[in-house]
Design a protein around this motif. Sequence first.
Motif, PDB file in Angstrom:
ATOM      1  N   ASP A 142       0.881   3.767   1.895  1.00 19.33           N
ATOM      2  CA  ASP A 142       1.357   4.157   3.226  1.00 19.33           C
ATOM      3  C   ASP A 142       2.294   3.116   3.838  1.00 19.33           C
ATOM      4  O   ASP A 142       2.737   3.275   4.983  1.00 19.33           O
ATOM      5  CB  ASP A 142       0.186   4.434   4.161  1.00 19.33           C
ATOM      6  CG  ASP A 142      -0.717   3.219   4.373  1.00 19.33           C
ATOM      7  OD1 ASP A 142      -0.361   2.101   3.930  1.00 19.33           O
ATOM      8  OD2 ASP A 142      -1.798   3.388   4.976  1.00 19.33           O
ATOM      9  N   SER A 158       0.829  -1.199   0.000  1.00 23.95           N
ATOM     10  CA  SER A 158       0.000   0.000   0.000  1.00 23.95           C
ATOM     11  C   SER A 158       0.865   1.252   0.000  1.00 23.95           C
ATOM     12  O   SER A 158       2.018   1.232   0.414  1.00 23.95           O
ATOM     13  CB  SER A 158      -0.941   0.012   1.207  1.00 23.95           C
ATOM     14  OG  SER A 158      -0.190   0.021   2.423  1.00 23.95           O
ATOM     15  N   HIS A 192       5.440  -5.561   7.189  1.00 23.00           N
ATOM     16  CA  HIS A 192       6.461  -5.238   8.170  1.00 23.00           C
ATOM     17  C   HIS A 192       7.791  -5.047   7.438  1.00 23.00           C
ATOM     18  O   HIS A 192       8.331  -6.004   6.861  1.00 23.00           O
ATOM     19  CB  HIS A 192       6.588  -6.344   9.219  1.00 23.00           C
ATOM     20  CG  HIS A 192       5.340  -6.573  10.016  1.00 23.00           C
ATOM     21  ND1 HIS A 192       4.894  -5.671  10.965  1.00 23.00           N
ATOM     22  CD2 HIS A 192       4.428  -7.584   9.992  1.00 23.00           C
ATOM     23  CE1 HIS A 192       3.768  -6.130  11.518  1.00 23.00           C
ATOM     24  NE2 HIS A 192       3.465  -7.275  10.932  1.00 23.00           N
ATOM     25  N   GLU A 193       8.314  -3.854   7.484  1.00 18.43           N
ATOM     26  CA  GLU A 193       9.558  -3.557   6.768  1.00 18.43           C
ATOM     27  C   GLU A 193      10.697  -4.477   7.201  1.00 18.43           C
ATOM     28  O   GLU A 193      11.541  -4.858   6.386  1.00 18.43           O
ATOM     29  CB  GLU A 193       9.971  -2.102   6.999  1.00 18.43           C
ATOM     30  CG  GLU A 193       9.048  -1.082   6.371  1.00 18.43           C
ATOM     31  CD  GLU A 193       9.537   0.340   6.602  1.00 18.43           C
ATOM     32  OE1 GLU A 193      10.760   0.533   6.828  1.00 18.43           O
ATOM     33  OE2 GLU A 193       8.710   1.261   6.566  1.00 18.43           O
ATOM     34  N   HIS A 207       5.606  11.389   4.762  1.00 23.39           N
ATOM     35  CA  HIS A 207       5.377   9.949   4.636  1.00 23.39           C
ATOM     36  C   HIS A 207       6.587   9.274   3.989  1.00 23.39           C
ATOM     37  O   HIS A 207       7.103   9.743   2.977  1.00 23.39           O
ATOM     38  CB  HIS A 207       4.129   9.682   3.785  1.00 23.39           C
ATOM     39  CG  HIS A 207       2.896  10.309   4.332  1.00 23.39           C
ATOM     40  ND1 HIS A 207       2.021  11.038   3.569  1.00 23.39           N
ATOM     41  CD2 HIS A 207       2.392  10.337   5.602  1.00 23.39           C
ATOM     42  CE1 HIS A 207       1.033  11.484   4.317  1.00 23.39           C
ATOM     43  NE2 HIS A 207       1.240  11.071   5.556  1.00 23.39           N
ATOM     44  N   HIS A 241       1.701   0.226   4.961  1.00 20.76           N
ATOM     45  CA  HIS A 241       1.140  -0.493   6.103  1.00 20.76           C
ATOM     46  C   HIS A 241       0.636  -1.890   5.744  1.00 20.76           C
ATOM     47  O   HIS A 241       0.599  -2.776   6.604  1.00 20.76           O
ATOM     48  CB  HIS A 241      -0.013   0.306   6.718  1.00 20.76           C
ATOM     49  CG  HIS A 241       0.428   1.565   7.387  1.00 20.76           C
ATOM     50  ND1 HIS A 241      -0.453   2.554   7.780  1.00 20.76           N
ATOM     51  CD2 HIS A 241       1.658   2.005   7.758  1.00 20.76           C
ATOM     52  CE1 HIS A 241       0.206   3.542   8.330  1.00 20.76           C
ATOM     53  NE2 HIS A 241       1.488   3.238   8.334  1.00 20.76           N
ATOM     54  N   TRP A 242       0.224  -2.079   4.490  1.00 21.66           N
ATOM     55  CA  TRP A 242      -0.438  -3.324   4.095  1.00 21.66           C
ATOM     56  C   TRP A 242       0.156  -3.859   2.803  1.00 21.66           C
ATOM     57  O   TRP A 242       0.779  -3.117   2.038  1.00 21.66           O
ATOM     58  CB  TRP A 242      -1.951  -3.104   3.917  1.00 21.66           C
ATOM     59  CG  TRP A 242      -2.591  -2.539   5.140  1.00 21.66           C
ATOM     60  CD1 TRP A 242      -2.859  -1.236   5.409  1.00 21.66           C
ATOM     61  CD2 TRP A 242      -3.012  -3.281   6.290  1.00 21.66           C
ATOM     62  NE1 TRP A 242      -3.425  -1.097   6.652  1.00 21.66           N
ATOM     63  CE2 TRP A 242      -3.537  -2.344   7.224  1.00 21.66           C
ATOM     64  CE3 TRP A 242      -3.003  -4.628   6.637  1.00 21.66           C
ATOM     65  CZ2 TRP A 242      -4.037  -2.728   8.455  1.00 21.66           C
ATOM     66  CZ3 TRP A 242      -3.504  -5.002   7.870  1.00 21.66           C
ATOM     67  CH2 TRP A 242      -4.018  -4.067   8.755  1.00 21.66           C
ATOM     68  N   ARG A 275      -0.546  -7.435   6.997  1.00 20.52           N
ATOM     69  CA  ARG A 275       0.237  -6.318   7.514  1.00 20.52           C
ATOM     70  C   ARG A 275       1.638  -6.376   6.917  1.00 20.52           C
ATOM     71  O   ARG A 275       2.256  -7.440   6.878  1.00 20.52           O
ATOM     72  CB  ARG A 275       0.320  -6.402   9.040  1.00 20.52           C
ATOM     73  CG  ARG A 275       0.784  -5.117   9.719  1.00 20.52           C
ATOM     74  CD  ARG A 275      -0.303  -4.067   9.684  1.00 20.52           C
ATOM     75  NE  ARG A 275       0.016  -2.943  10.559  1.00 20.52           N
ATOM     76  CZ  ARG A 275       0.756  -1.876  10.219  1.00 20.52           C
ATOM     77  NH1 ARG A 275       1.267  -1.806   9.011  1.00 20.52           N
ATOM     78  NH2 ARG A 275       0.969  -0.904  11.068  1.00 20.52           N
TER      79      ARG A 275
END
Length: 336
Positions: free
Chosen positions: A21, A19, A67-68, A323, A23-24, A65
């Motif tokens: 942002d 996504s 996760h970097e 961002h 996040h997903w 989710r």
Amino acid sequence: MKLATLPGSGRDGRLVVVSEDLHWCAPTTHVVPTLQAALDDWERYEPALRALATEVLHEAIPLDRFHEREALAPLPRAYQWADGSAYVNHVELVRKARGAELPDSFWHDPLMYQGGSDDLRGGRAPITLADESWGCDMEAEICVVTGDVPQGIDAVGALDHVRLIGLVNDVSLRNLIPGELAKGFGFVQSKPATHFSPVFATPDSLGAAWSGGKLNLPLLVELNGKPFGRAEAGEECTFDFGTLIAHLAKTRRIGAGSIIGSGTVSNRDPDGSPGRPVGEGGRGYSCIAELRMVEAIAKGEAATPFLRHGDTVRIEMKDHAGHSLFGAIEQQVVPL
């Protein structure tokens, strides 16, 4: 569109659409399994990947989710990793540090070296350093990933072949470089594994920040949790990515999935001086070697040490709203 690679059953991981942002994410397995496979047939797979990105945007499908810390390098291994010299200020400073003059040709003909591309590492993978005396340094850069590029293409046409954009930490072992260059064959041992941002983005997803083959935003660098660099990537960029790609393609074709780096992002001060640290109101530096050179000019000797075991590095780029665009390269230096 933003893409990342998570661990999978094979060495090349599994591709996901991320996504905006960060996040997903959603798996692309039903479309194409890996990023290299997508790049090999971009015209076929890009529309389907963009459709999936739209579904992610509207949360029209089940999402995971993102996760970097779990992300591999977007291309864990690539057919080519070539690093250029878009920021001549950086080249001039590091050459001065080892007593070498800057030829005038460097302002017109970019430097470029080919690094190892068989072991490209993620943004949260540690920097493994066997010997602190080797002079380990970070080099914060921008990179592009190309599709197939024909031999002899010009700089304008080359930009049409940019598929993705991301960030790089081109780790260097400064104290090994002079000996290697003296042999006349370039970098090998002095350039260990390169680390990449968790996410790569298509040019259109960066909006006006991507223009003329340059990424016009500050590159944020931290060392041990403190601001170290805030260089403007779009300024003093002598060679845009079209020029770098055309340089590489002068005598050869470039294969899909090739990664080309900008070289260390570097700015002078407005008064023409090499630049001031962030703590003194300047834009700082994207590598330690530049700061050491400035210290040597001002004080007669370099004071800042190169990276040691336990040190941490963070490299990130944010849009004007704050961002993160590609996620963060955030690493600790650890013993081998």
